[in-house]
Write a protein that holds these residues in place. Structure first.
Motif, PDB file in Angstrom:
ATOM      1  N   PHE A 513       0.803  -1.135  -0.066  1.00 54.65           N
ATOM      2  CA  PHE A 513       0.105   0.239  -0.175  1.00 54.65           C
ATOM      3  C   PHE A 513       1.005   1.216  -0.022  1.00 54.65           C
ATOM      4  N   ALA A 514       2.090   1.198   0.673  1.00 52.88           N
ATOM      5  CA  ALA A 514       2.956   2.402   0.698  1.00 52.88           C
ATOM      6  C   ALA A 514       3.544   2.406  -0.635  1.00 52.88           C
ATOM      7  N   GLN A 515       3.891   1.432  -1.393  1.00 54.13           N
ATOM      8  CA  GLN A 515       4.224   1.479  -2.867  1.00 54.13           C
ATOM      9  C   GLN A 515       3.256   2.355  -3.572  1.00 54.13           C
ATOM     10  N   VAL A 516       2.006   2.281  -3.554  1.00 54.31           N
ATOM     11  CA  VAL A 516       1.071   2.795  -4.250  1.00 54.31           C
ATOM     12  C   VAL A 516       1.009   4.233  -3.896  1.00 54.31           C
ATOM     13  N   ILE A 517       0.766   4.772  -2.664  1.00 47.60           N
ATOM     14  CA  ILE A 517       0.881   6.106  -2.233  1.00 47.60           C
ATOM     15  C   ILE A 517       2.289   6.821  -2.704  1.00 47.60           C
ATOM     16  N   ALA A 518       3.256   6.019  -2.587  1.00 46.71           N
ATOM     17  CA  ALA A 518       4.465   6.775  -2.834  1.00 46.71           C
ATOM     18  C   ALA A 518       4.533   6.923  -4.438  1.00 46.71           C
ATOM     19  N   GLU A 519       4.179   6.354  -5.342  1.00 45.95           N
ATOM     20  CA  GLU A 519       4.066   6.211  -6.815  1.00 45.95           C
ATOM     21  C   GLU A 519       3.014   7.467  -7.037  1.00 45.95           C
ATOM     22  N   MET A 520       2.067   7.546  -6.425  1.00 47.87           N
ATOM     23  CA  MET A 520       1.107   8.281  -6.530  1.00 47.87           C
ATOM     24  C   MET A 520       1.641  10.077  -6.347  1.00 47.87           C
ATOM     25  N   ILE A 521       2.198  10.198  -5.347  1.00 46.32           N
ATOM     26  CA  ILE A 521       2.730  11.402  -4.841  1.00 46.32           C
ATOM     27  C   ILE A 521       4.036  11.712  -5.498  1.00 46.32           C
ATOM     28  N   GLY A 522       4.604  10.594  -5.437  1.00 46.07           N
ATOM     29  CA  GLY A 522       6.350  10.776  -5.841  1.00 46.07           C
ATOM     30  C   GLY A 522       7.234  11.245  -4.653  1.00 46.07           C
ATOM     31  N   LYS A 567      -6.455  18.616  -3.706  1.00 42.45           N
ATOM     32  CA  LYS A 567      -6.495  19.768  -2.852  1.00 42.45           C
ATOM     33  C   LYS A 567      -5.080  20.443  -2.838  1.00 42.45           C
ATOM     34  N   ALA A 568      -4.118  19.519  -2.816  1.00 44.25           N
ATOM     35  CA  ALA A 568      -2.604  19.939  -2.516  1.00 44.25           C
ATOM     36  C   ALA A 568      -2.420  20.773  -3.891  1.00 44.25           C
ATOM     37  N   LYS A 569      -2.930  20.535  -4.933  1.00 42.04           N
ATOM     38  CA  LYS A 569      -2.640  21.420  -5.944  1.00 42.04           C
ATOM     39  C   LYS A 569      -3.391  22.784  -5.997  1.00 42.04           C
ATOM     40  N   LYS A 570      -4.437  22.752  -5.391  1.00 37.31           N
ATOM     41  CA  LYS A 570      -5.140  24.129  -4.955  1.00 37.31           C
ATOM     42  C   LYS A 570      -4.240  25.018  -4.369  1.00 37.31           C
ATOM     43  N   ILE A 571      -3.571  24.286  -3.058  1.00 31.32           N
ATOM     44  CA  ILE A 571      -2.645  24.868  -2.601  1.00 31.32           C
ATOM     45  C   ILE A 571      -1.343  25.294  -3.197  1.00 31.32           C
ATOM     46  N   ALA A 572      -0.870  24.574  -3.790  1.00 29.03           N
ATOM     47  CA  ALA A 572       0.333  24.730  -4.758  1.00 29.03           C
ATOM     48  C   ALA A 572       0.302  25.986  -5.811  1.00 29.03           C
ATOM     49  N   ALA A 573      -1.191  25.841  -6.331  1.00 30.14           N
ATOM     50  CA  ALA A 573      -1.768  26.959  -7.172  1.00 30.14           C
ATOM     51  C   ALA A 573      -1.695  28.293  -6.389  1.00 30.14           C
ATOM     52  N   HIS A 574      -2.065  28.171  -5.427  1.00 34.49           N
ATOM     53  CA  HIS A 574      -2.217  29.614  -4.604  1.00 34.49           C
ATOM     54  C   HIS A 574      -0.642  30.184  -4.231  1.00 34.49           C
ATOM     55  N   GLU A 577       0.820  31.192  -7.561  1.00 31.03           N
ATOM     56  CA  GLU A 577       0.013  32.442  -8.167  1.00 31.03           C
ATOM     57  C   GLU A 577      -0.464  31.652  -9.506  1.00 31.03           C
ATOM     58  N   ALA A 578      -0.997  30.452  -9.699  1.00 32.69           N
ATOM     59  CA  ALA A 578      -1.388  29.961 -10.721  1.00 32.69           C
ATOM     60  C   ALA A 578      -2.729  29.365 -10.787  1.00 32.69           C
ATOM     61  N   SER A 579      -3.160  29.060 -11.988  1.00 35.08           N
ATOM     62  CA  SER A 579      -4.421  28.224 -11.725  1.00 35.08           C
ATOM     63  C   SER A 579      -4.231  26.816 -11.361  1.00 35.08           C
ATOM     64  N   ASP A 580      -5.161  26.089 -10.378  1.00 38.42           N
ATOM     65  CA  ASP A 580      -4.834  24.909 -10.217  1.00 38.42           C
ATOM     66  C   ASP A 580      -4.805  23.646 -11.260  1.00 38.42           C
ATOM     67  N   SER A 581      -5.618  24.109 -12.324  1.00 31.75           N
ATOM     68  CA  SER A 581      -5.702  23.153 -13.633  1.00 31.75           C
ATOM     69  C   SER A 581      -4.384  23.284 -14.358  1.00 31.75           C
ATOM     70  N   ASP A 582      -3.668  24.336 -14.148  1.00 30.56           N
ATOM     71  CA  ASP A 582      -1.978  24.259 -14.831  1.00 30.56           C
ATOM     72  C   ASP A 582      -1.029  23.527 -13.685  1.00 30.56           C
ATOM     73  N   ILE A 583      -1.729  23.166 -12.583  1.00 28.64           N
ATOM     74  CA  ILE A 583      -0.375  22.544 -11.759  1.00 28.64           C
ATOM     75  C   ILE A 583      -0.245  21.088 -11.986  1.00 28.64           C
ATOM     76  N   LEU A 585       1.849  17.315 -10.698  1.00 29.06           N
ATOM     77  CA  LEU A 585       2.621  16.878  -9.861  1.00 29.06           C
ATOM     78  C   LEU A 585       3.533  15.621 -10.363  1.00 29.06           C
ATOM     79  N   LYS A 586       4.581  15.725 -10.156  1.00 28.11           N
ATOM     80  CA  LYS A 586       5.643  14.879 -10.479  1.00 28.11           C
ATOM     81  C   LYS A 586       6.680  14.723  -9.741  1.00 28.11           C
ATOM     82  N   ASP A 587       7.153  13.545  -8.892  1.00 28.17           N
ATOM     83  CA  ASP A 587       8.382  13.255  -8.138  1.00 28.17           C
ATOM     84  C   ASP A 587       8.249  14.183  -6.867  1.00 28.17           C
ATOM     85  N   GLY A 588       6.955  14.182  -6.188  1.00 26.26           N
ATOM     86  CA  GLY A 588       6.954  15.074  -5.043  1.00 26.26           C
ATOM     87  C   GLY A 588       7.259  16.658  -5.469  1.00 26.26           C
TER      88      GLY A 588
END
Lengths: 787, 161
Positions: A513-522, A567-574, A577-583, A585-588
């Motif tokens: 299960f940790a392998q899956v989460i690690a892969e998803m987030i990087g 949700k993390a993409k929305k925070i990152a977008a903030h 200073e970008a739109s969350d649709s442009d964010i 996530l790769k390799d953390g």
């Protein structure tokens, strides 16, 4: 290059460090301050009327705190059954009461009658022996056909030993009969699917605890599904509300189905702990496990396969007697029905199928799911009758199978299932390679030179896993939903904790299960922790069985993690200073697409919990999400297995010389762990085919009640196995494309072994030997050769 | 109750036991060394194997009182002095020789005893030696591989035959 991390990597298991150093924490390793010990007084007869239970002597013995009998449990509910099957006439199954301690009658050897609680385990055992039972022995009913033909009643109030007479698909019955009447050829096979004892190496154990100051009750138990136990025991048996009841299943030493169910001992020690206001512990001896753990299989079946002149399957008709034992274990009624009848299409285009199952009460230990649960029984009869048909028609058994393979997906079977994916020809091709089927003849000659008869058995299997869509199983009689849950909690500095409703008892979820989460987030897997097994810190989940953990539990986890990432993409977008649709996530790292502007995972997590620069008007602080996943369909792992045996013509002893398994599990998270699951299943299947059986004598005494009598497979009973899962057709309806792998080995292997033995005998001229019932002991094989 | 004294994993220990107290009970309940497991009551499963004076012994088949002064080693005493896994323990992890972990302590102790007697066993010798240790999870495949690997042999070549 094999992957070295994330999905698809053969990561070593993090669990192993504690297990290899003696630091696992199994239920029997738990000892609470002030703990008392419980011992059960059990029936020594299979069937009898309880005239009196005299506890006076026992109660006065040193260290004894209390002796409980059925009278103490008068206000307590019986153990509930979680599935109601409706019979072929539309009537609900007969459902007996299953009291925690036997009331009025005892119905199998091992039925609990009284509970002795004492200061030490030895004092409890000594006093249990001093409880005087006055039981008028009644004739037991053991044979299923005798039980439904007017034998003694297991439950007098039911008026019958027939739990249900199920037909599936009932509307097809006449068409199937007609097809069989008019077919070019009909192959008939009568067989027994032998009763087995699951035999997880850790005996069951339960520790009840009660805190009167907070009115909180805790049960530590050897369970595959602590939330299910909490619900069943709290709501149906003891009347303790869930918010005051915690169930913990810590490290659990194997389950194989036998630790799914809610057992009397769990309720009894919890009840005793509440009554005595001290912790109460019970640990099964292995002898107790043999007479109380739900047993598996035990079908008596007649199957008929109708074929046309070219060997195309036209119809299948079966009649099965399925042993329920003395009471209905938690999921017992669904095993020979919905987990068996629906599998009778196998890997083949058979247009007409009718399955009749008569479930029968007998004076034996209850029977429920054991690794595979209904699917091994379906696979065994189908793959055996196909082999017999090939022989009768003078066809190659592999060619006969190929001629009937389903090749187009999705495929609607005549027994309700819709297979989403599969590639049975490719799997069989892969088997031919890894089993070196082309080299069989040379090996046969080598065996012959040693005076041994070599045979080859090949078969396919399909299973339905990822149990299951809740709305569907509800219509089929399930009294539970079968979703799974996960909470993903991200900490302020970026570490992730996943609280899953699945339970790991050997499957290695903490690693995969940790392998899956690690892969998803990087992020590195070391930043991910998997928590399971405690109702106090995991969301309501249905636990682990039916090869469902990665397909259903993994999907819930992916869904929760997807919410986190959104949700993390929305925070990152903030922050960027970008739109969350442009964010992206790769390799953390979160990056604004097409730019070099980025923010790392840890900074986003910190912003979520220290929201100084944060879109507070639009977004809550924190980073924690829960998801429940209810599968849209079952998953359909499939495979092709080959076994080569050597039979000693002088003694009838069978040796498994080679075994190969080509499986399609869809996508695989950790190949090493998947291989290990298949290895273990194969050994259990070889055990069923050659060694194991649960035997009762004519009085209902369990003859195979210890490891001296019940022949478990040992290291020198099995060879190395060749396993492969490279032929993968990913599941189309879950996010990981996974199918599940836990039961495959136990489903696919028994027919391969038996087919191989029959092949060996046929090649040696014993052409009258078309079937031998499992286990194929030397005595049975030798006897078959003597006619 | 009688006093018993022995050395367990290099440490002098003593405790009060009944005449019927088994070594495995003394280890688990008396000393809190719960790594040694009880999987049966007929001395068949091997989950309780420990070393007594250097020999593999089923701790459910010997009374604690019979071991006055004995040297006992359990799974808790198998790791290297720095806490890292011993060669055999590491081989079990590397080759996925355990799943639920319940039989594992006994398997490791038996494997260690085998390799002490026979440093380069054949596959058949490993399987024969481990007859007294039941595992329901692994089908023995990876356990046998792990023991062969711990003996320094080329496991891939042996398993591929």
């Amino acid at each position: 290059m094999p992957k070295d991390h994330g999905i698809g990597a053969s990561q070593k298991r993090r669990e192993d460090l504690r297990f290899l150093t003696g630091r696992g924490r199994y239920t029997d390793d738990i000892n609470l301050p002030g703990q008392l010990y419980a011992a059960f007084v059990r029936s020594t007869v299979a069937h009898g009327r309880i005239n009196a239970v005299d506890t006076a002597t026992a109660a006065a013995m040193p260290g004894v705190v209390r002796v409980f009998t059925a009278a103490d449990f008068a206000a307590v509910g019986g153990l509930p059954c979680g599935w109601q099957v409706t019979d072929r006439h539309g009537k609900p199954m007969l459902e007996p009461k299953h009291p925690v301690l036997a009331e009025g009658k005892v119905r199998h050897v091992g039925d609990p009658i009284a509970l002795v609680v004492a200061e030490t385990a030895e004092q409890a055992r000594d006093a249990a022996e001093a409880v005087i039972l006055d039981i008028a022995e009644l004739p037991p009913v053991l044979d299923m056909k005798a039980a439904v033909a007017g034998g003694p009643l297991v439950h007098d109030e039911l008026g019958s030993n027939l739990c249900y007479d199920w037909g599936f698909v009932e509307e097809n019955r006449e068409a199937v009969d007609a097809a069989i009447r008019s077919a070019h050829h009909v192959t008939t096979l009568e067989l027994v699917n032998n009763r087995l004892v699951p035999n997880a190496m850790e005996p069951r154990c339960a520790v009840g605890d009660y805190n009167p100051a907070t009115d909180e009750t805790t049960l530590y138990t050897t369970s595959q599904n602590p939330h299910v136990i909490r619900l069943l025991m709290g709501a149906f048996v003891l009347g303790v509300p869930e918010h005051k009841l915690r169930v913990v299943a810590p490290d659990v030493g194997g389950g194989f189905g036998s630790k799914i169910y809610h057992y009397a001992e769990e309720a009894a020690v919890t009840f005793a702990a509440r009554a005595l206001r001290r912790p109460v512990k019970w640990t099964a001896s292995r002898s107790e496990s043999f007479i109380t753990d739900a047993q598996g299989r035990d079908h008596v079946t007649k199957i008929e396969l109708a074929l046309d002149r070219e060997g195309h399957f036209l119809a299948v008709r079966t009649e099965t007697y399925a042993n329920m034992g003395a009471y209905l274990s938690t999921f017992a009624p669904c095993i020979p029905t919905w987990l068996h009848g629906t599998l009778m299409a196998g890997n083949y285009r058979t247009p007409l199928i009718y399955v009749n199952v008569k479930a029968v009460f007998t004076n034996t230990v209850p029977v429920d799911a054991y690794r595979g649960a209904g699917r091994p029984e379906a696979t065994f009869q189908l793959e055996r009758v196909i082999d017999k048909a090939a022989r009768e028609l003078g066809m190659d058994p592999i060619e006969l199978r190929r001629r009937n393979f389903i090749t187009e997906f999705p495929y609607q079977t005549p027994v309700a299932l819709v297979y989403d994916t599969g590639n049975y020809h490719a799997t069989m091709d892969r088997l031919a390679e890894i089993a070196d089927l082309a080299g069989f003849e040379k090996r046969r000659q080598e065996s012959a030179a040693k005076g041994l008869l070599r045979g080859l058995g090949v078969n396919c299997y399909i299973e339905a896993c990822g149990i299951a869509p809740s709305n569907l199983v509800g219509q089929l009689g399930a009294r539970a939903g079968l979703y799974e849950s996960a909470t993903v909690r991200v900490n302020a500095t970026g570490g992730v904790v996943v609280m899953t409703g699945s339970h790991s008892h050997g499957q290695g979820h903490e690693t995969t299960f940790a392998q899956v989460i690690a892969e998803m987030i990087g992020i590195p897997e070391s930043q991910v922790e998997i928590v399971h097994g405690d109702t106090a810190n995991t969301p309501m989940g249905m636990g682990t069985y039916g090869s469902r953990s990665i397909a259903v539990g993994g999907s819930a986890m992916v869904r929760a993690a997807s919410k986190i990432i959104a949700k993390a993409k929305k925070i990152a977008a903030h922050l960027l200073e970008a739109s969350d649709s442009d964010i992206e996530l790769k390799d953390g790292k979160f990056t604004v697409a097409g730019t070099d502007k980025s923010v790392d995972w840890g900074s986003v997590c910190l912003a979520a919990y220290v929201p100084h620069n944060y879109p507070l008007a639009d977004l809550e602080p924190g980073l924690e999400e829960t998801a429940f996943y209810d599968p849209a369909n079952f998953t359909f792992p499939s495979g092709a297995y080959a076994c080569e045996v050597e039979v000693d013509p002088e003694t009838g002893k069978v040796t498994v010389a080679r075994f190969a398994a080509a499986d399609d599990f869809g996508n695989v998270i950790n190949p090493m762990i998947v291989d290990g699951q298949v290895h273990g299943g194969i050994a259990q299947g070889i055990g069923q085919a050659l060694l194991e059986t649960c035997a009762y004598d004519e009085n209902g005494q369990l003859v195979t009640g210890s490891y001296m009598d019940y022949a478990m497979p040992r290291a020198d009973d099995v060879p190395f196995y060749a396993v492969d899962h490279s032929c993968a057709t990913p599941c189309t309806h879950n996010p990981l494309g996974v199918k599940g792998c836990g039961e495959a080995g136990a489903i696919g292997s028994p027919p391969a072994v038996v087919n191989a033995v029959i092949d060996a005998l046929q090649r040696a001229g014993h052409t009258h030997v078309t079937h031998i019932d499992m286990p194929l002991s030397p005595a049975r094989v030798w006897a078959a050769m003597q006619h | 109750m009688t006093q018993v004294s022995m050395t367990v994993n290099g440490r002098a220990v003593s405790g009060e036991v009944e005449g019927r107290t088994l070594l495995v009970q003394f280890l688990r309940e008396g000393l809190g060394l719960t790594g040694t497991h009880v999987g049966c009551d007929t001395s068949q499963c091997g989950a309780c194997v420990v070393h007594v004076d250097g020999k593999a012994v089923k701790a459910c088949a010997v009374f604690a009182l019979d071991l006055q002064g004995a040297e006992v080693r359990t799974i808790e005493g198998m790791a290297n002095a720095d806490g890292s896994l011993s060669v055999i323990q590491q081989a079990f992890q590397d080759h996925h020789g355990l799943q639920c972990g319940f039989c594992t302590p006994g398997m490791v102790m038996s494997a260690a005893a085998l390799l002490a007697e026979n440093p380069k066993p054949s596959e058949a010798e490993v399987r024969k030696y481990l007859e007294g240790n039941l595992c329901r999870c692994t089908g023995y495949h990876n356990i046998v591989k792990a023991v062969l690997a711990a003996s320094g042999q080329d496991v891939a070549a042996i398993a591929a035959e």
